[in-house]
Design an enzyme around this catalytic site. Sequence first.
Site, PDB file in Angstrom:
ATOM      1  N   MET A 127       0.824  -1.206   0.000  1.00  0.00           N
ATOM      2  CA  MET A 127       0.000   0.000   0.000  1.00  0.00           C
ATOM      3  C   MET A 127       0.862   1.262   0.000  1.00  0.00           C
ATOM      4  O   MET A 127       0.664   2.163  -0.820  1.00  0.00           O
ATOM      5  CB  MET A 127      -0.940   0.003   1.203  1.00  0.00           C
ATOM      6  CG  MET A 127      -1.880   1.193   1.263  1.00  0.00           C
ATOM      7  SD  MET A 127      -3.168   1.002   2.528  1.00  0.00           S
ATOM      8  CE  MET A 127      -2.195   1.029   4.037  1.00  0.00           C
TER       9      MET A 127
ATOM     10  N   ASP B  37      13.402 -11.352  -0.903  1.00  0.00           N
ATOM     11  CA  ASP B  37      13.000 -11.786   0.432  1.00  0.00           C
ATOM     12  C   ASP B  37      13.949 -11.126   1.425  1.00  0.00           C
ATOM     13  O   ASP B  37      15.110 -11.509   1.524  1.00  0.00           O
ATOM     14  CB  ASP B  37      13.084 -13.315   0.526  1.00  0.00           C
ATOM     15  CG  ASP B  37      12.758 -13.829   1.919  1.00  0.00           C
ATOM     16  OD1 ASP B  37      12.419 -13.016   2.810  1.00  0.00           O
ATOM     17  OD2 ASP B  37      12.863 -15.056   2.129  1.00  0.00           O
ATOM     18  N   ILE B  38      13.447 -10.117   2.154  1.00  0.00           N
ATOM     19  CA  ILE B  38      14.349  -9.352   3.020  1.00  0.00           C
ATOM     20  C   ILE B  38      14.824 -10.143   4.228  1.00  0.00           C
ATOM     21  O   ILE B  38      15.719  -9.694   4.950  1.00  0.00           O
ATOM     22  CB  ILE B  38      13.724  -8.008   3.484  1.00  0.00           C
ATOM     23  CG1 ILE B  38      12.530  -8.235   4.417  1.00  0.00           C
ATOM     24  CG2 ILE B  38      13.353  -7.154   2.282  1.00  0.00           C
ATOM     25  CD1 ILE B  38      12.078  -6.960   5.120  1.00  0.00           C
TER      26      ILE B  38
ATOM     27  N   ALA C  80       7.219  -4.888   5.136  1.00  0.00           N
ATOM     28  CA  ALA C  80       6.936  -5.164   6.543  1.00  0.00           C
ATOM     29  C   ALA C  80       5.822  -6.191   6.647  1.00  0.00           C
ATOM     30  O   ALA C  80       5.041  -6.388   5.706  1.00  0.00           O
ATOM     31  CB  ALA C  80       6.515  -3.887   7.271  1.00  0.00           C
TER      32      ALA C  80
ATOM     33  N   THR D 182       6.672   2.288  13.455  1.00  0.00           N
ATOM     34  CA  THR D 182       5.262   2.364  13.825  1.00  0.00           C
ATOM     35  C   THR D 182       5.008   3.040  15.163  1.00  0.00           C
ATOM     36  O   THR D 182       5.894   3.065  16.035  1.00  0.00           O
ATOM     37  CB  THR D 182       4.669   0.942  13.876  1.00  0.00           C
ATOM     38  OG1 THR D 182       3.323   0.970  14.340  1.00  0.00           O
ATOM     39  CG2 THR D 182       5.467   0.065  14.847  1.00  0.00           C
ATOM     40  N   ASP D 183       3.794   3.555  15.327  1.00  0.00           N
ATOM     41  CA  ASP D 183       3.337   4.089  16.610  1.00  0.00           C
ATOM     42  C   ASP D 183       3.263   2.989  17.668  1.00  0.00           C
ATOM     43  O   ASP D 183       3.314   3.269  18.868  1.00  0.00           O
ATOM     44  CB  ASP D 183       1.971   4.754  16.454  1.00  0.00           C
ATOM     45  CG  ASP D 183       0.930   3.863  15.774  1.00  0.00           C
ATOM     46  OD1 ASP D 183       1.321   3.000  14.957  1.00  0.00           O
ATOM     47  OD2 ASP D 183      -0.271   4.034  16.033  1.00  0.00           O
TER      48      ASP D 183
ATOM     49  N   TYR E 123       3.903  -7.247  17.266  1.00  0.00           N
ATOM     50  CA  TYR E 123       4.166  -6.352  16.139  1.00  0.00           C
ATOM     51  C   TYR E 123       5.061  -5.197  16.566  1.00  0.00           C
ATOM     52  O   TYR E 123       6.076  -4.913  15.927  1.00  0.00           O
ATOM     53  CB  TYR E 123       2.841  -5.825  15.573  1.00  0.00           C
ATOM     54  CG  TYR E 123       3.008  -4.778  14.499  1.00  0.00           C
ATOM     55  CD1 TYR E 123       3.603  -5.101  13.281  1.00  0.00           C
ATOM     56  CD2 TYR E 123       2.586  -3.463  14.702  1.00  0.00           C
ATOM     57  CE1 TYR E 123       3.772  -4.141  12.290  1.00  0.00           C
ATOM     58  CE2 TYR E 123       2.738  -2.499  13.721  1.00  0.00           C
ATOM     59  CZ  TYR E 123       3.329  -2.841  12.518  1.00  0.00           C
ATOM     60  OH  TYR E 123       3.502  -1.891  11.545  1.00  0.00           O
TER      61      TYR E 123
ATOM     62  N   LYS F 152       8.931  -4.468  15.317  1.00  0.00           N
ATOM     63  CA  LYS F 152       9.302  -3.211  14.651  1.00  0.00           C
ATOM     64  C   LYS F 152      10.383  -2.474  15.436  1.00  0.00           C
ATOM     65  O   LYS F 152      11.277  -1.846  14.837  1.00  0.00           O
ATOM     66  CB  LYS F 152       8.068  -2.329  14.466  1.00  0.00           C
ATOM     67  CG  LYS F 152       7.039  -2.885  13.496  1.00  0.00           C
ATOM     68  CD  LYS F 152       7.548  -2.960  12.064  1.00  0.00           C
ATOM     69  CE  LYS F 152       7.619  -1.599  11.421  1.00  0.00           C
ATOM     70  NZ  LYS F 152       8.036  -1.686   9.986  1.00  0.00           N
TER      71      LYS F 152
ATOM     72  N   TRP G 144      -1.682   4.437  11.554  1.00  0.00           N
ATOM     73  CA  TRP G 144      -3.050   4.359  11.031  1.00  0.00           C
ATOM     74  C   TRP G 144      -3.113   4.642   9.521  1.00  0.00           C
ATOM     75  O   TRP G 144      -3.856   5.515   9.067  1.00  0.00           O
ATOM     76  CB  TRP G 144      -3.954   5.319  11.787  1.00  0.00           C
ATOM     77  CG  TRP G 144      -4.161   4.992  13.236  1.00  0.00           C
ATOM     78  CD1 TRP G 144      -3.346   4.262  14.050  1.00  0.00           C
ATOM     79  CD2 TRP G 144      -5.250   5.414  14.060  1.00  0.00           C
ATOM     80  NE1 TRP G 144      -3.846   4.195  15.322  1.00  0.00           N
ATOM     81  CE2 TRP G 144      -5.027   4.892  15.367  1.00  0.00           C
ATOM     82  CE3 TRP G 144      -6.390   6.181  13.850  1.00  0.00           C
ATOM     83  CZ2 TRP G 144      -5.898   5.112  16.434  1.00  0.00           C
ATOM     84  CZ3 TRP G 144      -7.248   6.405  14.912  1.00  0.00           C
ATOM     85  CH2 TRP G 144      -7.017   5.870  16.178  1.00  0.00           C
TER      86      TRP G 144
END
Length: 267
Positions: free
Chosen positions: A14, A35-36, A59, A100-101, A123, A127, A148
């Site tokens: 996205m 493939d990381i 991610a 990420t938050d 998660y 991260k 978000w």
Amino acid sequence: MGAIKTLIIGASGMLGSDLCKVFPDAIKLAHKNLDITDREQVIESVLKTKPDIVINAAAYTNVDGCEDNQELAFQVNGSGPGYIAEACSIVGAKLVHFSTDYVFDGSKKEHMESDVPSPINVYGDSKLLGEKKIIENINDYRIVRISWLFGIHGENFVETMLRSSGEMDTVKVVNDQFGKPTYTMDLACKIREIIDLNPRIYHITNDGICSWYEFAFSIIDNVTPCTSEEFPRKAKRPKYSVLVNTKTEPMRHWREALKAYLQERNI
């Protein structure tokens, strides 16, 4: 001096899809190409392309799925970014990476870049490991914490609400979790600026704070508020995941961004 060469990893996601629009001349690698979690493959790909800038949008973002697939989460979100950072260091490339938050526990109403992370789910843990691996392996990094996300090229909260609204008489949405919705196209455009700023951690979101219910109510009419206890999820969510941006000019309000998104969707 030749043209600046940019490599986008996670180009089919996205956010990655919008980054490809903003950086049309970039080399684009999707999961099928790279493939990381494979260190040798990562280093080989970066050595082969010799980019000046690497933007990593790859991610594992399924928050509840991370609880069930912890090893995969830590490989993709933790080890993988470390391999990318190592490869960037070898070729002298700048690295832009998205975090990420959810690295925060939500015990404060707002979180600045300097606040100490304390994740409350797998998660967020994975991260945060990615952030640490990057900082260990490269100096020329820009870690961009985001929250978000909604965008044209992927499943997101806006699409879930639109679909649920047509399937249910009333859609229940939690009204006790707060954050900042962020449009992937606005974020992608902002990265042009971030690349030229100093190496550090950045908080980049659209402006304005809301609950998930308030966000939903701006999308559909048949929504009703509920508590997190009424809507249990496998992964615990922070009550407040509001990221404060102290390093750059703010982006437009999320309501304006949502309007642009819906217009792009012809709604």
